[in-house]
Design a protein around this motif. Structure first.
Motif, PDB file in Angstrom:
ATOM      1  N   ASP A 154     -25.210 -25.244  56.087  1.00 51.32           N
ATOM      2  CA  ASP A 154     -26.158 -24.481  56.895  1.00 51.32           C
ATOM      3  C   ASP A 154     -25.956 -24.753  58.383  1.00 51.32           C
ATOM      4  O   ASP A 154     -25.342 -25.741  58.779  1.00 51.32           O
ATOM      5  N   GLY A 155     -26.519 -23.858  59.200  1.00 48.30           N
ATOM      6  CA  GLY A 155     -26.440 -24.040  60.642  1.00 48.30           C
ATOM      7  C   GLY A 155     -25.782 -22.858  61.336  1.00 48.30           C
ATOM      8  O   GLY A 155     -25.610 -21.780  60.762  1.00 48.30           O
ATOM      9  N   TYR A 156     -25.375 -23.079  62.557  1.00 54.38           N
ATOM     10  CA  TYR A 156     -24.778 -22.037  63.392  1.00 54.38           C
ATOM     11  C   TYR A 156     -23.384 -21.670  62.892  1.00 54.38           C
ATOM     12  O   TYR A 156     -22.571 -22.544  62.551  1.00 54.38           O
ATOM     13  N   LYS A 157     -23.115 -20.352  62.815  1.00 57.35           N
ATOM     14  CA  LYS A 157     -21.801 -19.857  62.409  1.00 57.35           C
ATOM     15  C   LYS A 157     -21.329 -18.817  63.416  1.00 57.35           C
ATOM     16  O   LYS A 157     -22.097 -17.935  63.824  1.00 57.35           O
ATOM     17  N   LYS A 158     -20.069 -18.924  63.800  1.00 58.96           N
ATOM     18  CA  LYS A 158     -19.459 -17.900  64.639  1.00 58.96           C
ATOM     19  C   LYS A 158     -18.237 -17.360  63.919  1.00 58.96           C
ATOM     20  O   LYS A 158     -17.326 -18.117  63.550  1.00 58.96           O
ATOM     21  N   LEU A 159     -18.234 -16.054  63.665  1.00 63.03           N
ATOM     22  CA  LEU A 159     -17.150 -15.404  62.935  1.00 63.03           C
ATOM     23  C   LEU A 159     -16.496 -14.350  63.817  1.00 63.03           C
ATOM     24  O   LEU A 159     -17.122 -13.805  64.729  1.00 63.03           O
ATOM     25  N   SER A 160     -15.247 -14.068  63.513  1.00 62.65           N
ATOM     26  CA  SER A 160     -14.527 -13.020  64.228  1.00 62.65           C
ATOM     27  C   SER A 160     -14.238 -11.884  63.251  1.00 62.65           C
ATOM     28  O   SER A 160     -13.509 -12.057  62.275  1.00 62.65           O
ATOM     29  N   HIS A 161     -14.813 -10.724  63.516  1.00 65.38           N
ATOM     30  CA  HIS A 161     -14.671  -9.564  62.644  1.00 65.38           C
ATOM     31  C   HIS A 161     -13.599  -8.635  63.216  1.00 65.38           C
ATOM     32  O   HIS A 161     -13.539  -8.431  64.438  1.00 65.38           O
ATOM     33  N   PRO A 162     -12.723  -8.050  62.374  1.00 68.81           N
ATOM     34  CA  PRO A 162     -11.631  -7.207  62.898  1.00 68.81           C
ATOM     35  C   PRO A 162     -12.118  -5.973  63.652  1.00 68.81           C
ATOM     36  O   PRO A 162     -11.383  -5.433  64.489  1.00 68.81           O
ATOM     37  N   VAL A 163     -13.334  -5.510  63.392  1.00 70.88           N
ATOM     38  CA  VAL A 163     -13.870  -4.333  64.090  1.00 70.88           C
ATOM     39  C   VAL A 163     -14.997  -4.716  65.033  1.00 70.88           C
ATOM     40  O   VAL A 163     -15.044  -4.266  66.183  1.00 70.88           O
ATOM     41  N   LEU A 164     -15.904  -5.570  64.565  1.00 70.36           N
ATOM     42  CA  LEU A 164     -17.098  -5.909  65.337  1.00 70.36           C
ATOM     43  C   LEU A 164     -16.869  -7.013  66.361  1.00 70.36           C
ATOM     44  O   LEU A 164     -17.710  -7.236  67.231  1.00 70.36           O
ATOM     45  N   GLY A 165     -15.762  -7.705  66.260  1.00 68.10           N
ATOM     46  CA  GLY A 165     -15.490  -8.786  67.191  1.00 68.10           C
ATOM     47  C   GLY A 165     -16.257 -10.049  66.853  1.00 68.10           C
ATOM     48  O   GLY A 165     -16.510 -10.339  65.676  1.00 68.10           O
ATOM     49  N   ALA A 166     -16.654 -10.806  67.842  1.00 70.67           N
ATOM     50  CA  ALA A 166     -17.343 -12.081  67.630  1.00 70.67           C
ATOM     51  C   ALA A 166     -18.762 -11.845  67.122  1.00 70.67           C
ATOM     52  O   ALA A 166     -19.524 -11.071  67.711  1.00 70.67           O
ATOM     53  N   LEU A 167     -19.105 -12.508  66.014  1.00 71.02           N
ATOM     54  CA  LEU A 167     -20.433 -12.409  65.422  1.00 71.02           C
ATOM     55  C   LEU A 167     -21.037 -13.804  65.336  1.00 71.02           C
ATOM     56  O   LEU A 167     -20.365 -14.761  64.949  1.00 71.02           O
ATOM     57  N   GLU A 168     -22.323 -13.916  65.693  1.00 69.60           N
ATOM     58  CA  GLU A 168     -22.996 -15.211  65.680  1.00 69.60           C
ATOM     59  C   GLU A 168     -24.203 -15.163  64.747  1.00 69.60           C
ATOM     60  O   GLU A 168     -24.991 -14.213  64.782  1.00 69.60           O
ATOM     61  N   PHE A 169     -24.306 -16.212  63.906  1.00 65.49           N
ATOM     62  CA  PHE A 169     -25.375 -16.260  62.911  1.00 65.49           C
ATOM     63  C   PHE A 169     -25.971 -17.669  62.837  1.00 65.49           C
ATOM     64  O   PHE A 169     -25.333 -18.655  63.190  1.00 65.49           O
ATOM     65  N   GLU A 170     -27.196 -17.726  62.320  1.00 61.55           N
ATOM     66  CA  GLU A 170     -27.746 -18.955  61.775  1.00 61.55           C
ATOM     67  C   GLU A 170     -27.698 -18.800  60.257  1.00 61.55           C
ATOM     68  O   GLU A 170     -28.150 -17.777  59.722  1.00 61.55           O
ATOM     69  N   HIS A 171     -27.146 -19.779  59.579  1.00 61.93           N
ATOM     70  CA  HIS A 171     -26.905 -19.673  58.143  1.00 61.93           C
ATOM     71  C   HIS A 171     -27.806 -20.621  57.374  1.00 61.93           C
ATOM     72  O   HIS A 171     -28.027 -21.770  57.788  1.00 61.93           O
ATOM     73  N   ILE A 172     -28.341 -20.134  56.252  1.00 61.84           N
ATOM     74  CA  ILE A 172     -29.178 -20.976  55.396  1.00 61.84           C
ATOM     75  C   ILE A 172     -28.850 -20.695  53.934  1.00 61.84           C
ATOM     76  O   ILE A 172     -28.521 -19.564  53.567  1.00 61.84           O
ATOM     77  N   THR A 173     -28.907 -21.739  53.101  1.00 62.91           N
ATOM     78  CA  THR A 173     -28.658 -21.634  51.669  1.00 62.91           C
ATOM     79  C   THR A 173     -29.923 -21.992  50.908  1.00 62.91           C
ATOM     80  O   THR A 173     -30.553 -23.013  51.182  1.00 62.91           O
ATOM     81  N   LEU A 174     -30.296 -21.157  49.943  1.00 62.70           N
ATOM     82  CA  LEU A 174     -31.479 -21.399  49.126  1.00 62.70           C
ATOM     83  C   LEU A 174     -31.102 -21.355  47.653  1.00 62.70           C
ATOM     84  O   LEU A 174     -30.234 -20.576  47.245  1.00 62.70           O
ATOM     85  N   GLN A 175     -31.746 -22.201  46.835  1.00 61.23           N
ATOM     86  CA  GLN A 175     -31.550 -22.205  45.395  1.00 61.23           C
ATOM     87  C   GLN A 175     -32.693 -21.488  44.705  1.00 61.23           C
ATOM     88  O   GLN A 175     -33.823 -21.472  45.193  1.00 61.23           O
ATOM     89  N   PHE A 176     -32.396 -20.908  43.540  1.00 64.99           N
ATOM     90  CA  PHE A 176     -33.427 -20.286  42.734  1.00 64.99           C
ATOM     91  C   PHE A 176     -34.004 -21.335  41.784  1.00 64.99           C
ATOM     92  O   PHE A 176     -33.255 -21.930  40.997  1.00 64.99           O
ATOM     93  N   PRO A 177     -35.314 -21.580  41.817  1.00 66.86           N
ATOM     94  CA  PRO A 177     -35.901 -22.626  40.957  1.00 66.86           C
ATOM     95  C   PRO A 177     -35.618 -22.430  39.480  1.00 66.86           C
ATOM     96  O   PRO A 177     -35.421 -23.401  38.744  1.00 66.86           O
ATOM     97  N   ASN A 178     -35.569 -21.175  39.010  1.00 67.40           N
ATOM     98  CA  ASN A 178     -35.352 -20.922  37.589  1.00 67.40           C
ATOM     99  C   ASN A 178     -33.888 -21.034  37.180  1.00 67.40           C
ATOM    100  O   ASN A 178     -33.588 -21.066  35.986  1.00 67.40           O
ATOM    101  N   ASP A 179     -32.993 -21.062  38.150  1.00 64.72           N
ATOM    102  CA  ASP A 179     -31.566 -21.206  37.846  1.00 64.72           C
ATOM    103  C   ASP A 179     -30.886 -21.839  39.052  1.00 64.72           C
ATOM    104  O   ASP A 179     -30.334 -21.154  39.909  1.00 64.72           O
ATOM    105  N   PRO A 180     -30.927 -23.182  39.150  1.00 66.47           N
ATOM    106  CA  PRO A 180     -30.387 -23.863  40.327  1.00 66.47           C
ATOM    107  C   PRO A 180     -28.880 -23.715  40.500  1.00 66.47           C
ATOM    108  O   PRO A 180     -28.351 -24.083  41.540  1.00 66.47           O
TER     109      PRO A 180
END
Length: 279
Positions: free
Chosen positions: A225-251
């Motif tokens: 998790d955390g800050y992500k910077k990606l380079s897209h072939p069309v959109l160029g530089a993309l910046e995100f905050e990333h988070i991962t969540l688990q499903f309680p009924n199926d971890p």
């Protein structure tokens, strides 16, 4: 947990399961003088076809190790859900039996609806072997998930190490890949009898020297998790905050959500509005 803590947790788990089941649920008479909530220890032992004194020691957290067949008998006797079965095996220090591993992973329709509602935030769900199970159109636009990447078309780890677009698009590919492998090694340890993991790992070793090198390391899992910077072939530089969540009924299933920063969100919205065809 160390072994002692794990055995105590296993005993507590069995006691809570036993207390939650009515004798009528398993075809046993209730009786007028019954004081025990749920099943008695000897009743669980009888249903699982194991010795009552041995089962008592198991609940007490004694230094004994139930076999896979005993765990399966207990799971049947206590009418465990798939998630409860997984938890029982993990607390007992066993990997899941092969016939469980082969089960097809399914996505609840409500999960796909949730992913669609998250647009333009890219989001996808991965399963126990890190296969893509569902995604929204924003995730498709950023990660081109449906594009063929044979022989493991929908596997995130395979894409990370074999797709040049994924490699070139990551600002810190080496560090991210190392963290992925550390997390993936933990997932693999839960399914030691699942041959599909071995096939994926062998294929990765065959085609990627980077994977082979990193797989030999035994780093502790670190958050993705955390800050992500990606380079897209069309959109160029993309910046995100990333988070991962688990499903309680199926971890084993996790949802990865990328929250775009302001400029990225605007470009993604426009891109999706035009049908991924142009800016």
């Amino acid at each position: 947990m160390n072994d002692s803590e794990r055995r105590i947790a296993l005993g507590n788990f069995l006691r809570s399961l036993r207390a939650s089941i009515s004798p009528l649920d398993v075809g046993l008479p209730t009786g007028n003088r019954r004081r025990t909530h749920g099943l008695r220890r000897e009743e669980v032992a009888q249903l699982a076809n194991i010795g009552p004194s041995w089962y008592t020691r198991l609940e007490q957290g004694r230094d004994i190790r139930p076999s896979v067949s005993v765990l399966e008998s207990l799971a049947s006797a206590l009418k465990l859900t798939p998630n409860e079965q997984r938890h029982l095996f993990l607390l007992a220090g066993e990997s899941l039996p092969p016939h469980w591993d082969a089960a097809e992973e399914k996505i609840n329709p409500f999960i796909q609806a949730m992913l669609d509602e998250l647009n333009p935030n890219p989001a996808y769900v991965i399963g126990r072997k890190w296969d893509f199970l569902a995604w929204n159109i924003a995730a498709d636009a950023v990660f081109t998930i449906p594009e063929s990447s044979s022989p493991h078309n929908y596997n995130l780890i395979w894409r990370q190490f074999t797709d040049p677009i994924w490699r070139e698009g990551s600002e810190d590919w080496e560090s991210v890949s190392q963290r992925m492998i550390a997390e993936f090694r933990t997932a693999r340890a839960r399914y030691l009898e699942d041959a599909s993991f071995d096939r994926l790992i062998d294929d990765l070793k065959r085609v990627s020297s980077d994977f082979t090198r990193m797989w030999q390391n035994h780093e502790a899992p670190r958050t993705l998790d955390g800050y992500k910077k990606l380079s897209h072939p069309v959109l160029g530089a993309l910046e995100f905050e990333h988070i991962t969540l688990q499903f309680p009924n199926d971890p084993d299933q996790r949802i990865m959500i990328y929250i775009p920063l302001t400029a990225t969100k605007s470009r993604l919205k426009h891109y999706l509005l035009l049908g991924n065809s142009a800016l």
